[in-house]
Design a protein around this motif. Structure first.
Motif, PDB file in Angstrom:
ATOM      1  N   VAL A  35     -13.982   2.588   3.850  1.00 50.99           N
ATOM      2  CA  VAL A  35     -12.792   3.618   4.034  1.00 50.99           C
ATOM      3  C   VAL A  35     -11.453   2.823   4.768  1.00 50.99           C
ATOM      4  O   VAL A  35     -10.369   3.180   4.282  1.00 50.99           O
ATOM      5  CB  VAL A  35     -13.261   4.822   5.160  1.00 50.99           C
ATOM      6  CG1 VAL A  35     -12.038   5.587   5.417  1.00 50.99           C
ATOM      7  CG2 VAL A  35     -14.488   5.473   4.492  1.00 50.99           C
ATOM      8  N   ARG A  36     -11.610   1.887   5.659  1.00 50.60           N
ATOM      9  CA  ARG A  36     -10.750   0.947   6.265  1.00 50.60           C
ATOM     10  C   ARG A  36      -9.814   0.384   5.146  1.00 50.60           C
ATOM     11  O   ARG A  36      -8.613   0.206   5.075  1.00 50.60           O
ATOM     12  CB  ARG A  36     -11.107   0.268   7.341  1.00 50.60           C
ATOM     13  CG  ARG A  36     -11.692   1.006   8.713  1.00 50.60           C
ATOM     14  CD  ARG A  36     -12.178   0.225   9.465  1.00 50.60           C
ATOM     15  NE  ARG A  36     -11.174  -0.746   9.967  1.00 50.60           N
ATOM     16  CZ  ARG A  36     -10.328  -0.554  11.230  1.00 50.60           C
ATOM     17  NH1 ARG A  36     -10.725   0.625  11.839  1.00 50.60           N
ATOM     18  NH2 ARG A  36      -9.675  -1.408  11.829  1.00 50.60           N
ATOM     19  N   ALA A  37     -10.867  -0.299   4.186  1.00 50.98           N
ATOM     20  CA  ALA A  37     -10.198  -1.237   3.149  1.00 50.98           C
ATOM     21  C   ALA A  37      -9.322  -0.102   2.285  1.00 50.98           C
ATOM     22  O   ALA A  37      -8.264  -0.375   1.613  1.00 50.98           O
ATOM     23  CB  ALA A  37     -11.091  -1.951   2.303  1.00 50.98           C
ATOM     24  N   ALA A  38     -10.070   0.924   1.922  1.00 45.49           N
ATOM     25  CA  ALA A  38      -9.141   1.894   0.886  1.00 45.49           C
ATOM     26  C   ALA A  38      -8.098   2.424   1.482  1.00 45.49           C
ATOM     27  O   ALA A  38      -7.044   2.458   0.800  1.00 45.49           O
ATOM     28  CB  ALA A  38     -10.336   2.939   0.719  1.00 45.49           C
ATOM     29  N   MET A  39      -7.971   2.839   3.046  1.00 39.36           N
ATOM     30  CA  MET A  39      -6.680   3.212   3.496  1.00 39.36           C
ATOM     31  C   MET A  39      -5.678   1.975   3.234  1.00 39.36           C
ATOM     32  O   MET A  39      -4.505   2.318   3.124  1.00 39.36           O
ATOM     33  CB  MET A  39      -7.124   3.464   4.892  1.00 39.36           C
ATOM     34  CG  MET A  39      -7.736   4.744   5.246  1.00 39.36           C
ATOM     35  SD  MET A  39      -8.394   5.228   6.756  1.00 39.36           S
ATOM     36  CE  MET A  39      -6.564   5.494   7.486  1.00 39.36           C
ATOM     37  N   THR A  40      -6.136   0.816   3.710  1.00 31.59           N
ATOM     38  CA  THR A  40      -5.151  -0.353   3.556  1.00 31.59           C
ATOM     39  C   THR A  40      -4.458  -0.603   2.152  1.00 31.59           C
ATOM     40  O   THR A  40      -3.302  -0.718   1.955  1.00 31.59           O
ATOM     41  CB  THR A  40      -5.838  -1.643   4.047  1.00 31.59           C
ATOM     42  OG1 THR A  40      -6.079  -1.535   5.225  1.00 31.59           O
ATOM     43  CG2 THR A  40      -4.760  -2.674   3.964  1.00 31.59           C
ATOM     44  N   MET A  41      -5.455  -0.537   1.243  1.00 29.69           N
ATOM     45  CA  MET A  41      -5.146  -0.579  -0.299  1.00 29.69           C
ATOM     46  C   MET A  41      -3.970   0.613  -0.670  1.00 29.69           C
ATOM     47  O   MET A  41      -3.317   0.207  -1.475  1.00 29.69           O
ATOM     48  CB  MET A  41      -6.278  -0.597  -0.989  1.00 29.69           C
ATOM     49  CG  MET A  41      -7.005  -1.977  -0.817  1.00 29.69           C
ATOM     50  SD  MET A  41      -8.882  -1.942  -1.846  1.00 29.69           S
ATOM     51  CE  MET A  41      -8.088  -2.048  -3.302  1.00 29.69           C
ATOM     52  N   THR A  42      -4.405   1.898  -0.182  1.00 24.62           N
ATOM     53  CA  THR A  42      -3.686   2.853  -0.636  1.00 24.62           C
ATOM     54  C   THR A  42      -1.910   2.474  -0.088  1.00 24.62           C
ATOM     55  O   THR A  42      -1.273   2.904  -0.556  1.00 24.62           O
ATOM     56  CB  THR A  42      -4.064   3.999   0.131  1.00 24.62           C
ATOM     57  OG1 THR A  42      -5.528   4.390  -0.412  1.00 24.62           O
ATOM     58  CG2 THR A  42      -3.284   5.113  -0.215  1.00 24.62           C
ATOM     59  N   THR A  43      -1.901   2.072   1.127  1.00 22.61           N
ATOM     60  CA  THR A  43      -0.540   1.687   1.871  1.00 22.61           C
ATOM     61  C   THR A  43       0.083   0.862   0.824  1.00 22.61           C
ATOM     62  O   THR A  43       1.501   0.848   0.760  1.00 22.61           O
ATOM     63  CB  THR A  43      -0.934   1.084   3.106  1.00 22.61           C
ATOM     64  OG1 THR A  43      -1.568   1.962   4.150  1.00 22.61           O
ATOM     65  CG2 THR A  43       0.592   1.088   3.834  1.00 22.61           C
ATOM     66  N   TRP A  44      -0.568  -0.393   0.400  1.00 22.51           N
ATOM     67  CA  TRP A  44       0.102  -1.312  -0.426  1.00 22.51           C
ATOM     68  C   TRP A  44       0.506  -0.965  -1.799  1.00 22.51           C
ATOM     69  O   TRP A  44       1.146  -1.643  -2.733  1.00 22.51           O
ATOM     70  CB  TRP A  44      -0.565  -2.526  -0.056  1.00 22.51           C
ATOM     71  CG  TRP A  44      -0.397  -3.087   1.209  1.00 22.51           C
ATOM     72  CD1 TRP A  44      -1.128  -2.893   2.457  1.00 22.51           C
ATOM     73  CD2 TRP A  44       0.788  -3.921   1.453  1.00 22.51           C
ATOM     74  NE1 TRP A  44      -0.584  -3.461   3.390  1.00 22.51           N
ATOM     75  CE2 TRP A  44       0.628  -4.283   2.768  1.00 22.51           C
ATOM     76  CE3 TRP A  44       1.667  -4.739   0.736  1.00 22.51           C
ATOM     77  CZ2 TRP A  44       1.154  -5.152   3.416  1.00 22.51           C
ATOM     78  CZ3 TRP A  44       2.617  -5.495   1.474  1.00 22.51           C
ATOM     79  CH2 TRP A  44       2.322  -5.930   2.918  1.00 22.51           C
ATOM     80  N   LYS A  45      -0.681   0.011  -2.340  1.00 24.64           N
ATOM     81  CA  LYS A  45      -0.586   0.221  -4.034  1.00 24.64           C
ATOM     82  C   LYS A  45       0.699   0.811  -4.526  1.00 24.64           C
ATOM     83  O   LYS A  45       1.065   0.342  -5.420  1.00 24.64           O
ATOM     84  CB  LYS A  45      -1.707   0.884  -4.186  1.00 24.64           C
ATOM     85  CG  LYS A  45      -1.762   2.370  -3.687  1.00 24.64           C
ATOM     86  CD  LYS A  45      -2.911   3.320  -4.251  1.00 24.64           C
ATOM     87  CE  LYS A  45      -2.853   4.766  -3.829  1.00 24.64           C
ATOM     88  NZ  LYS A  45      -1.677   5.147  -4.167  1.00 24.64           N
ATOM     89  N   GLY A  46       1.361   1.534  -3.756  1.00 24.16           N
ATOM     90  CA  GLY A  46       2.346   2.260  -4.168  1.00 24.16           C
ATOM     91  C   GLY A  46       2.179   3.323  -5.492  1.00 24.16           C
ATOM     92  O   GLY A  46       3.310   3.430  -6.198  1.00 24.16           O
ATOM     93  N   ASN A  47       1.089   3.629  -5.551  1.00 23.44           N
ATOM     94  CA  ASN A  47       0.501   4.582  -6.512  1.00 23.44           C
ATOM     95  C   ASN A  47       0.200   6.012  -5.919  1.00 23.44           C
ATOM     96  O   ASN A  47      -0.879   5.935  -5.496  1.00 23.44           O
ATOM     97  CB  ASN A  47      -0.325   4.089  -7.735  1.00 23.44           C
ATOM     98  CG  ASN A  47      -0.571   4.829  -8.755  1.00 23.44           C
ATOM     99  OD1 ASN A  47      -0.041   6.025  -8.673  1.00 23.44           O
ATOM    100  ND2 ASN A  47      -1.392   4.501  -9.579  1.00 23.44           N
ATOM    101  N   VAL A  54      -3.333   7.725  -6.934  1.00 24.09           N
ATOM    102  CA  VAL A  54      -4.712   7.429  -6.459  1.00 24.09           C
ATOM    103  C   VAL A  54      -4.914   7.394  -5.012  1.00 24.09           C
ATOM    104  O   VAL A  54      -4.104   6.795  -4.227  1.00 24.09           O
ATOM    105  CB  VAL A  54      -5.101   5.840  -7.068  1.00 24.09           C
ATOM    106  CG1 VAL A  54      -6.390   5.289  -6.519  1.00 24.09           C
ATOM    107  CG2 VAL A  54      -4.851   5.753  -8.597  1.00 24.09           C
ATOM    108  N   SER A  55      -5.868   8.082  -4.357  1.00 26.43           N
ATOM    109  CA  SER A  55      -6.021   8.510  -3.142  1.00 26.43           C
ATOM    110  C   SER A  55      -6.854   7.503  -2.379  1.00 26.43           C
ATOM    111  O   SER A  55      -7.468   6.578  -3.231  1.00 26.43           O
ATOM    112  CB  SER A  55      -6.535   9.803  -2.743  1.00 26.43           C
ATOM    113  OG  SER A  55      -7.764   9.973  -3.271  1.00 26.43           O
ATOM    114  N   ALA A  56      -7.040   7.397  -1.180  1.00 29.89           N
ATOM    115  CA  ALA A  56      -7.905   6.537  -0.411  1.00 29.89           C
ATOM    116  C   ALA A  56      -9.064   6.828  -0.758  1.00 29.89           C
ATOM    117  O   ALA A  56     -10.335   6.005  -0.884  1.00 29.89           O
ATOM    118  CB  ALA A  56      -7.743   6.554   1.074  1.00 29.89           C
TER     119      ALA A  56
END
Length: 207
Positions: A26-38, A41-43
């Motif tokens: 979950v932590r990785a998904a939240m970080t990737m959501t912050t940087w993905k700019g899309n 796609v949700s966390a």
């Protein structure tokens, strides 16, 4: 928050949320959501995609992990080349040093990524030497015969019997003690007789 303010029991819903927040996926998904700019796609979607990848690694399948390391190595190589080219066009010495330093860091990370990939593909072989561990005072000889005689288990009589075979020492009887050697006594008597004759001849000559 002080320890006194923490309740003795945490409600089930709050405990589940806390466990969810510290979950690595979950932590990785939240970080990737912050940087993905899309925003489409949700966390949650990213976390669901990460779960099978993590399970594959846990089951020994490293194919996706190796592909990721190769892709990262190429990305870092691209950063190195871009920063190196930009540093060559800088007129300011400070900016030149900054870009070149970043370029070299990207190159170092690229090398480390490739070394990690090589270690995964070909794990190093570890040779373990024998360790002599003793709890107390003792002597350990590895391949070297002991030269001390303090722990000799064979008595002296047995050593002599083993050396001379059937000629074992007879310690059951006691030999008679003699004051002198017979052969030496005969020689001594002979010498005394000769001395007496020589003394007699000398007295005769003097007379």
């Amino acid at each position: 928050m002080a320890l006194e303010t923490i309740p003795a029991t945490i409600p089930t819903d709050l405990l589940q949320k806390a466990e969810m927040l510290i979950n690595p996926t979950v932590r990785a998904a939240m970080t990737m959501t912050t940087w993905k700019g899309n925003p489409e796609v949700s966390a949650y979607d990213i976390a669901q995609a990460l779960i099978p990848q993590i399970e594959a690694v846990n089951n020994g399948d490293r194919e996706r992990t190796e592909a990721m390391l190769v892709a990262q190595a190429y990305t870092l190589d691209e950063l190195f080349n871009q920063l190196a080219r930009r540093a060559s066009n800088m007129k300011s010495l400070k900016q030149f040093e900054l870009d070149l330093r970043l370029a070299l860091k990207a190159q170092s990370q690229c090398r480390a990524t490739l070394e990690t990939l090589a270690a995964i593909k070909n794990p190093p072989v570890i040779y373990a030497k024998q360790a002599n561990i003793s709890n107390g005072h003792q002597q350990i000889n590895n391949g070297t015969p002991a030269t001390h005689t303090g722990n000799c288990k064979i008595p002296p009589n047995e050593l002599l019997e083993a050396h001379y075979g059937s000629e074992a020492l007879d310690t059951g009887t006691t030999g008679a003690a003699s004051g002198e050697n017979p052969a030496m006594a005969a020689v001594e008597q002979f010498d005394r007789g000769a001395d007496t004759r020589r003394q007699g001849d000398s007295v005769t000559e003097r007379l």
